[in-house]
Design an enzyme around this catalytic site. Structure first.
Site, short mmCIF file in Angstrom:
data_model
loop_
_atom_site.label_atom_id
_atom_site.label_comp_id
_atom_site.label_asym_id
_atom_site.label_seq_id
_atom_site.Cartn_x
_atom_site.Cartn_y
_atom_site.Cartn_z
CB ALA A 151 -12.15 -10.27 -14.55
CE1 TYR A 152 -11.87 -17.57 -9.98
CE2 TYR A 152 -14.20 -17.46 -9.39
CZ TYR A 152 -12.99 -18.14 -9.39
OH TYR A 152 -12.90 -19.38 -8.79
#
Length: 243
Positions: A151-152
């Protein structure tokens, strides 16, 4: 170019952002130290700069709020007369396997890392003077692809795409647009939640066998913000050789 160049450093109150703000000030720039919520830390950075004879002031803004970002730039122009360098270090990092990731956390991270970079970049390209530089922040994990970072890394992949395209959109403006992609760096953001063994393994990963320091990354930013006029539309991996 103006006699004294002016820089805005988002997320300038801590970690890499502080190192960048202090380094650019040491290079003779007047610096706006942006912060999201911790005024005391931002004031510490301003004091550290002014104690060394530099010029700086602190300014609060939510980087994902268009009006507040516009005001940040307006206040900088009012204080220092213009804007020459914008460095986007503001960001948040939440780590978890994708299957377990909370969508609200994803949206929160996207809001700061992607929308925030978009809005700050938008104001930057409208206001940067000739000879200016925009430096966005990605991460080496976009390329390294370790577990729990999906996600990052996705938010930073978006930053890289914006950066590379924006460099082309500024044809004829004499403004460079690049991104810095740090590797493991000894900041509170990186160290939070990691045990000693994990940190030790990360320190052994680069051929130089140590974690990066904020000053290492700030040196890369200073190069892109100052003398590196022929580097444009690039992602610079400031990670000690991690591959």
């Amino acid at each position: 170019m103006p006699d004294t160049r002016v820089a805005i450093v988002t997320g300038g109150s801590g970690g890499i952002g502080r190192a960048v703000a202090e380094r650019l000030a040491a290079d003779g720039m007047s610096v706006t130290v942006h912060y999201a919520g911790n005024a005391a830390r931002a004031d510490e950075v301003v004091k550290a700069i002014t104690d060394q004879g530099g010029s700086a002031f602190a300014a609060q803004a939510d980087v994902a709020d268009a009006q507040q970002v516009e005001t940040l730039f307006t206040e900088t122009e009012r204080q220092f007369g213009g804007v020459d360098v914008v460095v986007n270090t503001a960001g948040i990092m939440i780590l978890k396997p994708l299957a377990e990731f909370d969508v609200d956390d994803f949206d929160r991270m996207h809001r700061t890392n992607v929308r925030g970079t978009f809005l700050v970049s938008q104001q930057a390209v409208r206001r940067l003077r000739p000879g200016g530089a925009l430096v966005n922040f990605s991460t080496s994990v976009v390329r390294l692809a370790p577990p729990t970072y999906a996600a990052y890394a996705a938010t930073k992949g978006a930053v890289e795409a914006m950066t590379l395209i924006l460099a082309k959109e500024l044809r004829g403006r004499d403004v460079t647009v690049n991104a810095v992609a740090p590797g493991p760096t000894a900041t509170p953001l990186y160290l939070q939640g990691k045990d000693e063994e994990t940190v030790a393994q990360a320190a052994k990963a680069p051929p130089l066998e140590r974690l990066g320091q904020p000053a290492d990354v700030a040196e890369t930013v200073a190069f892109l913000a100052g003398p590196a006029r022929w580097i444009n539309g690039q992602v610079i991996y400031s990670n000690g050789g991690v591959a």
